[in-house]
Write a protein that holds these residues in place. Structure first.
Motif, PDB file in Angstrom:
ATOM      1  N   LEU A 162       8.899   5.671   9.525  1.00 34.25           N
ATOM      2  CA  LEU A 162       8.605   6.910   8.795  1.00 34.25           C
ATOM      3  C   LEU A 162       9.214   6.906   7.397  1.00 34.25           C
ATOM      4  CD1 LEU A 162       7.411   9.718   8.636  1.00 34.25           C
ATOM      5  CD2 LEU A 162       9.418  10.592   9.871  1.00 34.25           C
ATOM      6  N   ALA A 163      10.430   6.416   7.259  1.00 38.67           N
ATOM      7  CA  ALA A 163      11.090   6.422   5.946  1.00 38.67           C
ATOM      8  C   ALA A 163      10.306   5.592   4.937  1.00 38.67           C
ATOM      9  CB  ALA A 163      12.520   5.890   6.074  1.00 38.67           C
ATOM     10  N   ARG A 164       9.766   4.461   5.372  1.00 42.34           N
ATOM     11  CA  ARG A 164       8.961   3.630   4.465  1.00 42.34           C
ATOM     12  C   ARG A 164       7.793   4.422   3.898  1.00 42.34           C
ATOM     13  NH1 ARG A 164       6.024  -1.395   7.204  1.00 42.34           N
ATOM     14  NH2 ARG A 164       4.924   0.345   8.201  1.00 42.34           N
ATOM     15  N   ALA A 197       8.145   7.967  -4.410  1.00 37.55           N
ATOM     16  CA  ALA A 197       8.235   7.037  -5.544  1.00 37.55           C
ATOM     17  C   ALA A 197       7.002   7.067  -6.438  1.00 37.55           C
ATOM     18  CB  ALA A 197       8.451   5.615  -5.018  1.00 37.55           C
ATOM     19  N   GLN A 198       6.082   7.996  -6.212  1.00 34.19           N
ATOM     20  CA  GLN A 198       4.859   8.041  -7.012  1.00 34.19           C
ATOM     21  C   GLN A 198       5.157   8.329  -8.486  1.00 34.19           C
ATOM     22  OE1 GLN A 198       1.287   7.647  -5.840  1.00 34.19           O
ATOM     23  NE2 GLN A 198       2.746   6.486  -4.617  1.00 34.19           N
ATOM     24  N   ASP A 221       2.698   5.817   9.479  1.00 34.50           N
ATOM     25  CA  ASP A 221       3.118   4.426   9.671  1.00 34.50           C
ATOM     26  C   ASP A 221       2.596   3.524   8.557  1.00 34.50           C
ATOM     27  OD1 ASP A 221       0.547   4.806  10.535  1.00 34.50           O
ATOM     28  OD2 ASP A 221       0.757   3.640  12.388  1.00 34.50           O
ATOM     29  N   ASP A 222       2.003   4.119   7.525  1.00 29.59           N
ATOM     30  CA  ASP A 222       1.483   3.363   6.388  1.00 29.59           C
ATOM     31  C   ASP A 222       2.327   3.623   5.141  1.00 29.59           C
ATOM     32  OD1 ASP A 222      -0.571   2.624   8.127  1.00 29.59           O
ATOM     33  OD2 ASP A 222      -1.876   4.254   7.470  1.00 29.59           O
ATOM     34  N   TRP A 223       1.949   3.010   4.022  1.00 31.23           N
ATOM     35  CA  TRP A 223       2.631   3.265   2.755  1.00 31.23           C
ATOM     36  C   TRP A 223       1.670   3.046   1.599  1.00 31.23           C
ATOM     37  CZ3 TRP A 223       3.035  -1.222   5.445  1.00 31.23           C
ATOM     38  CH2 TRP A 223       2.923  -2.422   4.762  1.00 31.23           C
ATOM     39  N   ILE A 224       2.039   3.531   0.408  1.00 33.95           N
ATOM     40  CA  ILE A 224       1.143   3.481  -0.743  1.00 33.95           C
ATOM     41  C   ILE A 224       1.858   2.905  -1.959  1.00 33.95           C
ATOM     42  CG2 ILE A 224      -0.305   5.380   0.068  1.00 33.95           C
ATOM     43  CD1 ILE A 224       1.202   7.271  -1.748  1.00 33.95           C
ATOM     44  N   GLU A 225       1.048   2.356  -2.873  1.00 31.67           N
ATOM     45  CA  GLU A 225       1.580   1.827  -4.122  1.00 31.67           C
ATOM     46  C   GLU A 225       2.030   2.984  -5.035  1.00 31.67           C
ATOM     47  OE1 GLU A 225       2.125  -1.312  -5.015  1.00 31.67           O
ATOM     48  OE2 GLU A 225       1.410  -2.039  -3.062  1.00 31.67           O
ATOM     49  N   TYR A 268       3.056   9.763 -10.389  1.00 33.89           N
ATOM     50  CA  TYR A 268       2.543  11.121 -10.599  1.00 33.89           C
ATOM     51  C   TYR A 268       3.616  12.080 -10.091  1.00 33.89           C
ATOM     52  CZ  TYR A 268      -0.826  14.955 -10.782  1.00 33.89           C
ATOM     53  OH  TYR A 268      -1.486  16.123 -11.091  1.00 33.89           O
ATOM     54  N   GLU A 269       4.117  12.942 -10.954  1.00 36.68           N
ATOM     55  CA  GLU A 269       5.317  13.698 -10.636  1.00 36.68           C
ATOM     56  C   GLU A 269       5.075  15.002  -9.885  1.00 36.68           C
ATOM     57  OE1 GLU A 269       7.485  14.211 -14.246  1.00 36.68           O
ATOM     58  OE2 GLU A 269       8.033  12.087 -14.409  1.00 36.68           O
ATOM     59  N   ASN A 270       3.956  15.657 -10.127  1.00 36.98           N
ATOM     60  CA  ASN A 270       3.738  16.984  -9.540  1.00 36.98           C
ATOM     61  C   ASN A 270       3.132  16.838  -8.134  1.00 36.98           C
ATOM     62  OD1 ASN A 270       3.636  19.721  -9.194  1.00 36.98           O
ATOM     63  ND2 ASN A 270       1.969  20.070 -10.664  1.00 36.98           N
ATOM     64  N   ILE A 271       3.960  16.376  -7.208  1.00 37.29           N
ATOM     65  CA  ILE A 271       3.508  16.111  -5.839  1.00 37.29           C
ATOM     66  C   ILE A 271       4.317  16.937  -4.848  1.00 37.29           C
ATOM     67  CG2 ILE A 271       3.634  14.385  -3.988  1.00 37.29           C
ATOM     68  CD1 ILE A 271       2.410  12.384  -5.733  1.00 37.29           C
ATOM     69  N   GLU A 272       3.598  17.521  -3.913  1.00 37.44           N
ATOM     70  CA  GLU A 272       4.197  18.218  -2.779  1.00 37.44           C
ATOM     71  C   GLU A 272       3.874  17.401  -1.522  1.00 37.44           C
ATOM     72  OE1 GLU A 272       3.713  22.708  -1.345  1.00 37.44           O
ATOM     73  OE2 GLU A 272       1.866  21.547  -1.060  1.00 37.44           O
ATOM     74  N   ILE A 273       4.899  17.119  -0.729  1.00 37.30           N
ATOM     75  CA  ILE A 273       4.716  16.356   0.509  1.00 37.30           C
ATOM     76  C   ILE A 273       4.866  17.315   1.682  1.00 37.30           C
ATOM     77  CG2 ILE A 273       5.533  14.429   1.911  1.00 37.30           C
ATOM     78  CD1 ILE A 273       6.765  13.246  -0.637  1.00 37.30           C
TER      79      ILE A 273
END
Length: 350
Positions: A18-20, A27-28, A92-96, A30-35
């Protein structure tokens, strides 16, 4: 200021990785992100991990809910989100790092409501090389007229599983309207093709669509259980439900008759259902497996699809398999499937 992007992350049973996932979104560029982390009643340490991220980061929202499955988790995440744009990442995935910046930039430059990229399948077993999958579109931008021009082959282009629309929701950035207006059309009971029903409904509402060519920022992680595959005795019934829901969405939208394409897609999945029964069913004796295959081939929806499909770009091997299914030749289906997969896995292991 740039528009807020809400990234919905359904979480269940992934404490090890999950942490990955979350760190890659934090780390995106693009700064204006809500998770929005949606704990779908996970039985492990995921709820605590989500709460820790929520306490440490102002832009992380955490939702805890009773387990209801993947689609219900997406929908709950959307309801708790506040961004005008919405993306999805599986836990369980990750993004650039530049994924959402590039999807957003393409969307703003073209005025599109839906932006798409490709993805990479990354395997836990290092002997399997990464494999890329494109977004399925040939152009960078489609206005409404050009997008409607894609409808005759959007779900099936006449080939086996010939989807022009790449169904993964995780490779896309959606205008909020496309998601919010379709929440009720996404059936929580669908567990095969969840992404397809979601993306299909949203795509039909889009006025303008764009794609980032030759770009594969999403890493879809194949763990060992995914790679070896699990036997699902209910697979045929699940794809029948998917077909029913896809037809309901097509009828609801009323912009094009997708039923022939949905039938073709269903038949492609029915072939996979038969192969799943033969290759994955290790619990029952061969005689019972053959009975199960005959029953599947004689299913009324399968027979109708075998008779009326319009796939005219399929190869000889698929034609042979459809012939065997049409005549309920269970033993020959069994033999062909066993020979093919034995050959395939020997080749992969070399």
């Amino acid at each position: 200021m740039s528009e807020k992007i809400s990234v919905i992350v359904p979480v269940y049973g992934v404490e090890r990785v999950l942490a990955r996932c979350v760190d890659s979104i934090l780390a995106q560029t693009y700064e204006n992100i809500e998770i929005v982390l949606v704990d779908d009643g996970s039985p492990d340490q995921c709820p605590a991990i989500c709460d820790r991220y929520g306490a440490e980061h102002e832009n992380v929202r955490v939702v805890h809910k009773k387990n209801g499955g993947l689609t219900s988790a997406w929908k709950e995440g959307v309801r708790h989100s506040t961004g005008g744009l919405i993306g999805f990442v599986d836990s369980d995935d990750w993004i650039e790092p530049d994924m959402y910046e590039r999807l957003y930039r393409s969307m703003k430059e073209s005025g599109a409501e839906l932006s798409m990229a490709g993805l990479v399948f990354d395997y836990e077993d290092p002997s399997y090389p990464p494999r890329k999958e494109t977004n399925g579109l040939s152009e960078r931008f489609y206005d409404r007229e050009a997008w409607r021009g894609q409808f005759p082959t959007l779900l099936n282009d006449g080939s086996f599983i010939g989807r022009r629309l790449q169904p993964s929701r995780v490779t896309k950035l959606f205008c909020r309207r496309l998601v919010e207006d379709n929440l009720e059309l996404w059936d929580d009971r669908v567990t095969v093709g969840e992404d397809l029903q979601m993306v299909f409904a949203a795509a039909l509402d889009a006025e303008r669509v764009c794609a980032v060519p030759d770009y594969y920022p999403y890493h879809y992680w194949y763990n060992m259980s995914s790679m070896t595959g699990q036997y699902d005795p209910d697979y045929l019934e699940k794809i029948k439900l998917l077909r029913k829901r896809m037809e309901a969405i097509s009828d609801e939208k009323g912009v094009f008759d997708f039923r022939p394409q949905i039938r073709n897609d269903f038949l492609s999945l029915a072939v996979m259902a038969v192969k799943n029964e033969i290759w994955r069913n290790k619990k029952e004796p061969v005689g019972q497996v053959l009975q199960n295959v005959r029953r599947m081939c004689r299913d009324s929806q399968v027979r109708e699809a075998l008779k009326r499909h319009t796939m005219d770009r399929i190869g000889l091997s698929v034609k042979l398999y459809l012939f065997l299914m049409r005549h309920s030749l269970a033993f020959l289906c069994y033999a062909v499937t066993k020979i093919y997969f034995s050959w395939y896995y020997r080749r992969v292991e070399r």
